[in-house]
Scaffold this motif. Structure first.
Motif, PDB file in Angstrom:
ATOM      1  N   ALA A 156       0.835  -1.206   0.000  1.00 22.38           N
ATOM      2  CA  ALA A 156       0.000   0.000   0.000  1.00 22.38           C
ATOM      3  C   ALA A 156       0.869   1.255   0.000  1.00 22.38           C
ATOM      4  O   ALA A 156       0.558   2.241  -0.691  1.00 22.38           O
ATOM      5  CB  ALA A 156      -0.921   0.002   1.220  1.00 22.38           C
ATOM      6  N   ASN A 157       1.963   1.230   0.761  1.00 26.09           N
ATOM      7  CA  ASN A 157       2.878   2.372   0.785  1.00 26.09           C
ATOM      8  C   ASN A 157       3.475   2.631  -0.588  1.00 26.09           C
ATOM      9  O   ASN A 157       3.588   3.786  -1.035  1.00 26.09           O
ATOM     10  CB  ASN A 157       4.006   2.127   1.802  1.00 26.09           C
ATOM     11  N   PHE A 171       0.731   4.054  -2.865  1.00 24.51           N
ATOM     12  CA  PHE A 171       0.469   5.442  -2.482  1.00 24.51           C
ATOM     13  C   PHE A 171       1.554   6.358  -3.049  1.00 24.51           C
ATOM     14  O   PHE A 171       1.259   7.429  -3.609  1.00 24.51           O
ATOM     15  CB  PHE A 171       0.431   5.545  -0.955  1.00 24.51           C
ATOM     16  N   VAL A 216      -6.011   5.018  -8.356  1.00 23.18           N
ATOM     17  CA  VAL A 216      -5.356   5.989  -7.472  1.00 23.18           C
ATOM     18  C   VAL A 216      -5.135   7.308  -8.217  1.00 23.18           C
ATOM     19  O   VAL A 216      -5.419   8.396  -7.688  1.00 23.18           O
ATOM     20  CB  VAL A 216      -4.014   5.425  -6.943  1.00 23.18           C
ATOM     21  N   THR A 230     -10.247   4.442   5.475  1.00 19.83           N
ATOM     22  CA  THR A 230      -9.432   3.222   5.584  1.00 19.83           C
ATOM     23  C   THR A 230      -9.981   2.281   6.644  1.00 19.83           C
ATOM     24  O   THR A 230     -10.051   1.057   6.438  1.00 19.83           O
ATOM     25  CB  THR A 230      -7.967   3.584   5.912  1.00 19.83           C
ATOM     26  N   TRP A 258      -7.431  -3.643  -0.121  1.00 22.91           N
ATOM     27  CA  TRP A 258      -6.443  -2.634   0.262  1.00 22.91           C
ATOM     28  C   TRP A 258      -6.260  -1.587  -0.829  1.00 22.91           C
ATOM     29  O   TRP A 258      -5.926  -0.435  -0.542  1.00 22.91           O
ATOM     30  CB  TRP A 258      -5.105  -3.283   0.615  1.00 22.91           C
ATOM     31  N   VAL A 288      -6.451   2.473  -0.336  1.00 22.08           N
ATOM     32  CA  VAL A 288      -5.456   3.433  -0.816  1.00 22.08           C
ATOM     33  C   VAL A 288      -6.112   4.477  -1.718  1.00 22.08           C
ATOM     34  O   VAL A 288      -5.811   5.679  -1.640  1.00 22.08           O
ATOM     35  CB  VAL A 288      -4.308   2.717  -1.561  1.00 22.08           C
ATOM     36  N   SER A 316      -7.841   6.925   0.325  1.00 22.79           N
ATOM     37  CA  SER A 316      -6.849   7.723   1.051  1.00 22.79           C
ATOM     38  C   SER A 316      -6.277   8.830   0.171  1.00 22.79           C
ATOM     39  O   SER A 316      -6.011   9.940   0.644  1.00 22.79           O
ATOM     40  CB  SER A 316      -5.717   6.827   1.555  1.00 22.79           C
ATOM     41  N   THR A 317      -6.086   8.532  -1.112  1.00 32.16           N
ATOM     42  CA  THR A 317      -5.568   9.556  -2.019  1.00 32.16           C
ATOM     43  C   THR A 317      -6.663  10.553  -2.413  1.00 32.16           C
ATOM     44  O   THR A 317      -6.378  11.736  -2.626  1.00 32.16           O
ATOM     45  CB  THR A 317      -4.962   8.917  -3.278  1.00 32.16           C
TER      46      THR A 317
END
Length: 528
Positions: A37-38, A41, A118, A167, A178, A182, A185-186
């Motif tokens: 996920a990192n 992102f 994303v 999340t 997941w 993400v 989150s974005t």
């Protein structure tokens, strides 16, 4: 400049802190998917950042500079028309860039289907952030830094609240994907922008009467058409796009060259490549960008001040502003970088859980943050004195060096290679900028040397003491758990701050940089 820097640095650092602290629950809720996920992102945000730079077209910084220029000439009416013209341009650019992002997401994803949603979620932020940024630049041109700082803070609060709520809902309640977590989150970047727009609109309305009075009382000697203003904005903004995107360009080079080079150097799986990429592009980046935000806060303050001095042809004033900005940068950035390196294991464990490779990357990245931060300040000052073409040339040289060094550095130090190549390339760029300043303004490096040497010496002493404290605490409590790392981190940070402050006050370094008020502070603290 110190007051303006304080506001901009506070806003920038606070927003960076909030933007880093969310990682702790975010990584926890993503569980085993956190590393992937990192990486996802980071890939999405790197592409978003470059589009955002193009969408804003460097206009906020250009507006800040040009408003300060016309205000310095008492032409407040031109400054207001400049703002309105810039707003039209930024809204058009935001629409165009968001459409391109949405439509070309498949191409930009470079074969990774997870990146597509994303990128599209971030297109919404690109739509609304340009006019918001224009207002920030306009207010900074008047040297009103507080609204910009507050808007940065509110933007991060709105963004983090939404992304954590989304999340938690996706991963813990829905037990969902997941990738969806993400993506939400974005998308939070759009929510944060709405919060910042509310703050900046309120600030604009609050200062409107004062601006009206300045317009009425100012000169009206310059006649500039709206078309001419738009042309000037775009002409000034194009170099800003390239120059302000410097760090992002280097990150994009890593994003698109790191996987193929790793495959060339060994038989690595996509999972392994993404895991290593996440270590330096997201995990370490989130933490060392906090200290770089110290530099960017000062950089935002430097542009209008230098532009105003340039408009008044005040060569001596420009020299003093450059020297002050450089010394302030050293005073903040060097101890912050060395402090981060000293507590790298503890702070990495708190944010991401203990990982030996991750700690090593963060320690190395902390030192590489110094040339990156230096670039932010030095490039801003070059723009402030209208040396845009020369700055673009220097950045171009840096990009070429980055490409040349990328493979050799990765062959030597593997996952640390991209950071090393970036750091070395930025050092060359910084040298070229400082040499240019010295040739034009004859900087007094001999006078700056004492303060610079004191900063470096005090930072090394602080680093050694904090490192010893961390080792001693590590003998008593385990440094590998999140909670024990957190409680180990607190005394380490306190000791580091106290040691540096004591040395800075004891040997009058703080007096030279921050003024005579430090004398009263020294008396209160009973420091001789």
């Amino acid at each position: 400049m110190v007051t303006g820097s304080a506001w901009m640095t506070a806003g920038s650092v606070t927003s960076r802190l909030i933007g880093a602290l969310y990682v702790i629950p975010w990584v926890t809720w993503l569980g085993t998917y956190s590393t992937q996920a990192n990486a996802l992102f980071a890939k999405g945000y790197n592409i978003y950042s470059i589009f955002l730079q193009v969408a804003t077209a460097g206009i906020p910084s250009a507006i800040s500079k040009m408003v300060a220029h016309y205000n310095g000439l008492d032409e407040y009416g031109v400054s207001r028309r400049l703002y309105h013209s810039g707003m039209y341009v930024s809204m058009a650019m935001g629409i165009i860039c968001s459409i391109i992002m949405f439509g070309a997401a498949g191409i930009l994803a470079a074969g990774d289907p997870n990146v597509i949603p994303v990128i599209r979620s971030l297109a919404w932020a690109v739509l609304v952030i340009p006019p918001m940024s224009i207002t920030r630049g306009f207010l900074q041109g008047y040297n009103w830094m507080a609204p910009s700082a507050m808007s940065q803070f509110v933007e991060q609060v709105f963004r983090v609240i939404y992304m954590l709520a989304a999340t938690f809902f996706v991963m813990k309640i829905q037990k969902g994907s997941w990738v969806v977590a993400v993506t939400q989150s974005t998308f939070a970047a759009f929510i944060g922008a709405i919060g910042a727009i509310i703050v900046l609109t309120s600030a604009y309305l609050h200062h409107r009467r004062e601006m009206n009075e300045l317009v009425q009382g100012g000169k009206r000697d310059i006649s500039v058409s709206t078309f001419s203003l738009i042309f000037k904005i775009i002409y000034q903004a194009i170099p800003f796009i390239v120059i302000e995107s410097g760090i992002i360009i280097f990150q994009l080079i890593d994003q698109y060259t790191f996987p193929p080079i790793m495959r060339m150097l060994g038989h690595y799986t996509n999972y392994q490549i993404n895991a290593v990429y996440a270590l330096f592009s997201f995990n370490a980046n989130k933490l060392y960008m906090i200290i770089i935000s110290f530099a960017t806060g000062m950089a935002a303050t430097a542009i209008p001040l230098l532009s105003e001095a340039r408009a008044q042809n005040d060569t001596e004033g420009i020299r003093k502003q450059i020297e002050n900005a450089l010394t302030l940068f050293y005073f903040v950035m060097i101890p912050a970088s060395m402090g981060l390196a000293a507590v790298a294991q503890q702070i990495y464990t708190v944010f991401y859980r203990y990982d030996a490779a991750g700690v090593t990357v963060l320690e190395f990245a902390a030192f590489m943050a110094i040339p990156l931060g230096m670039y932010s300040v030095a490039a801003a000052m070059m723009q402030g004195i209208s040396e845009n073409k020369r700055m673009m040339t220097y950045l171009g040289i840096g990009v070429i060096i980055k490409f040349i060094l990328q493979i050799p550095c990765m062959m030597i130090v593997k996952g640390l290679g991209p950071l090393l190549a970036t750091g070395l390339a930025m050092m060359v760029v910084n040298y070229l900028i400082l040499h240019s300043f010295n040739m034009e303004f004859n900087l007094h490096f001999n006078e700056m040397a004492k303060s610079t040497n004191q900063i470096l010496g005090f930072s090394i002493i602080m680093f050694v003491i904090v490192k010893v404290v961390m080792l001693l605490i590590g003998m008593i409590v385990s440094p590998y758990g999140r909670y024990t790392a957190f409680f180990s981190l607190i005394p380490g940070v306190i000791v580091g701050i106290l040691v540096f402050i004591y040395l800075a006050l004891r040997y009058r370094l703080a007096d030279n940089l921050l003024g005579p008020r430090m004398e009263s502070l020294r008396v209160k603290l009973h420091i001789k």
